[in-house]
Design a protein around this motif. Sequence first.
Motif, PDB file in Angstrom:
ATOM      1  N   UNK A 162       0.649  -1.115  -0.369  1.00  0.00           N
ATOM      2  CA  UNK A 162       0.131   0.134   0.175  1.00  0.00           C
ATOM      3  C   UNK A 162       1.421   1.446  -0.177  1.00  0.00           C
ATOM      4  N   UNK A 163       0.920   2.079  -0.923  1.00  0.00           N
ATOM      5  CA  UNK A 163       1.656   3.274  -1.381  1.00  0.00           C
ATOM      6  C   UNK A 163       0.971   4.237  -0.641  1.00  0.00           C
ATOM      7  N   UNK A 183      -7.891   2.578  -3.311  1.00  0.00           N
ATOM      8  CA  UNK A 183      -7.364   1.736  -1.973  1.00  0.00           C
ATOM      9  C   UNK A 183      -6.826   2.363  -2.724  1.00  0.00           C
ATOM     10  N   UNK A 184      -5.794   2.522  -1.688  1.00  0.00           N
ATOM     11  CA  UNK A 184      -3.730   2.612  -1.660  1.00  0.00           C
ATOM     12  C   UNK A 184      -3.169   1.208  -2.179  1.00  0.00           C
ATOM     13  N   UNK A 185      -4.083   0.515  -2.554  1.00  0.00           N
ATOM     14  CA  UNK A 185      -3.141  -1.013  -3.080  1.00  0.00           C
ATOM     15  C   UNK A 185      -3.158  -0.733  -4.374  1.00  0.00           C
ATOM     16  N   UNK A 186      -4.526  -0.076  -4.957  1.00  0.00           N
ATOM     17  CA  UNK A 186      -4.554   0.022  -6.474  1.00  0.00           C
ATOM     18  C   UNK A 186      -4.842   0.880  -6.983  1.00  0.00           C
ATOM     19  N   UNK A 187      -3.534   2.316  -6.763  1.00  0.00           N
ATOM     20  CA  UNK A 187      -3.709   3.985  -7.230  1.00  0.00           C
ATOM     21  C   UNK A 187      -4.532   3.542  -8.844  1.00  0.00           C
ATOM     22  N   UNK A 188      -5.453   4.413  -8.924  1.00  0.00           N
ATOM     23  CA  UNK A 188      -5.591   4.814 -10.473  1.00  0.00           C
ATOM     24  C   UNK A 188      -3.835   5.000 -11.455  1.00  0.00           C
ATOM     25  N   UNK A 189      -4.016   4.743 -12.698  1.00  0.00           N
ATOM     26  CA  UNK A 189      -2.188   5.439 -12.975  1.00  0.00           C
ATOM     27  C   UNK A 189      -2.577   6.797 -13.549  1.00  0.00           C
TER      28      UNK A 189
END
Lengths: 339, 354
Positions: free
Chosen positions: A33-34, A290-296
């Motif tokens: 998670x960023x 979600x911070x594990x899947x931030x949109x490009x």
Amino acid sequence: MDTLTESPLVPRTDTLLDVRDLHVEFRTRDGIAKAVNGVSYAVARGETLAVLGESGSGKSVTVQAVMGILDSPPGFVTRGEILFRGENLLTMPADQRRKVRGAKMAMIFQDALSALNPVLTVGYQLGEMFVVHRGMSRRDARAMAVELMDRVRIPAARQRVGDYPHQFSGGMRQRIMIAMAMALEPDLIIADEPTTALDVTVQAQVMDLLAELRQEMGMGLILITHDLGVVADVADRIAVMYAGRIVETAPVHDIYRAPAHPYTKGLLESIPRLDRKGKELYAIRGLPPSLTDVPPGCAFNPRCPMARERCRTEVPPLYRVTAERGSACHYWEECVGDD
Amino acid sequence: MTTDRRGAREPILQVKGLVKHFPLTRGVLFRKQVGAVRAVDGVDFDLYPGETLGVVGESGCGKSTVARVLMNLEPPTSGRVLYKGEDITRLSGPALKAVRRNIQMVFQDPYTSLNPRMTVGDIVGEPFDIHPEVAPRGDRRRRVRELLDVVGLNPEYVNRYPHQFSGGQRQRIGIARGLALNPEIIICDEPVSALDVSVQAQVVNLMERLQREFGLAYVFIAHDLSIVRHICDRVAVMYLGRIVETGGDAQIYEHPTHPYTQALLSAVPVPDPDARGGRDRILLTGDVPSPAAVPSGCRFRTRCWKAEPRCEERMPELAVPRAFRDSGTPAEHPSACHFAQERVRVLPGEEPVN
């Protein structure tokens, strides 16, 4: 276009804290998670910086990294510098850093009841600061504790110095937290949602106290909050965070008058106002990522009314809006302009 | 708008002299009562069909206890709650069940108010198990999907569990469940205070839309004065178990006459840095007294800057103050203060619109 690569709006003089390009990630079972992705901000003496963001925006994680209280593992600072009076806290030996923390910078937490030790009296906990950092005797430390409690206007301080945290009301406990943070007269105070758990009349008392002491002692203050009302009341400058980045940073008046980022704009339009009865509220569509899947591209693009192709592919840098303002929107000019 | 509504119809819910005390006892073997927490201590209000009544106050003022009594989750110590003229606090069995169908509740915390082991479909459809007359067995699935659609959730999600949703989505699930039985009244206890700002607006808009579509009456309990102003037609301000002032939204927000309301409003930070210092801030000293040791006379007198001996001796009634009676001004609304006075410019910003 001109961009701000360095710490935006580095205050003119007397910079206390200078966070540069900070990255923090949490390595969890569900992936990385960023939480913080390149945050830069600076605070000078006597200045109040408000960091505004919703849950998961990374506003608290950033200051946890600054204070060195990040849960590690799973949290790791992966890049960046945290300069306190020019010295990098991240590369400093642990015992030296411990001396800076507490004496030079202190933190006020949201939940005073869980931040204070329930089995020790408040007098003991306040006095401990002086025993540990100043080598005072217990007896002198207790006298200092009474003085501090007086200073944050706890009535009958002398009688109450032997009381335990649960014997105080929420507002009084928050005053004790403030007293503890002020004890060693630090240069910088970080307050993480200091009034969120309090009722509005008590919130006003606590914010006033904090502002007064800050001014009296000329400290720098970082105020972490989600409340646009509190920010308008006390901040000099604002940094708005979204998905681990600063999306806009500006002096407080500019941002309320003409936001330069669609997220800030949406936030300002979506809060109901006490002083007027509006029609339907503007609602930012969708949910924070979600911070594990931030949109490009721009992390806000799926929710942005202005988004176009470029926003989905190219991460916007922090563009320079004025000498003191930055916006991480490719189309900030449109955003400021259409008001 | 408010007067039209009130003049045209009978109230759907009337609360009269509502009191809820929780006894404080001492002793294990021989329990004796040594006092009482006077959570609600004489509350009256009416709710009209299709309107929103806001109940505001700080923690411990008794607003959530009022909600629980209205839902018949707690029996009142005394007083009556009339639904269409019938006292629901005395009902039991099938009669109570029938009334409950029409009064539903939406809770504050969408994280703890939904059963984590039930699917969304089961949660939203559960009311039909208790009231099968509303939706025949074969029709339930369709009804549940319809409800999810109404609250803006994808009907395909019926088989998911609460943890798979965000806070705002969970609150929508709670609302869908509240709507399942086509109630006339929904009691909302802090329905948006656990949500982030950007999501709060979505849920508030949803609640307003549902009110229009289904003609719902809301009792909206909250501590956030800005949201209450936005959504409510009428507002009741509570302090230590009693209503201290009540009126239409403009009456309360622009022409408050009770010192507590004035202090409360003046303490709310307004999102406008230009208003800094431009307003008449009233800083109250001290904390709210414990409801187990309520001050004599006016409950607010211990924190009030206007308090005089009379306030200690006589409890002010909630009525239109004499000074404003028949004045025809917006200050003419019930306020429980011996020294009620209008205070303009409590709020910053523009001049009040009308």
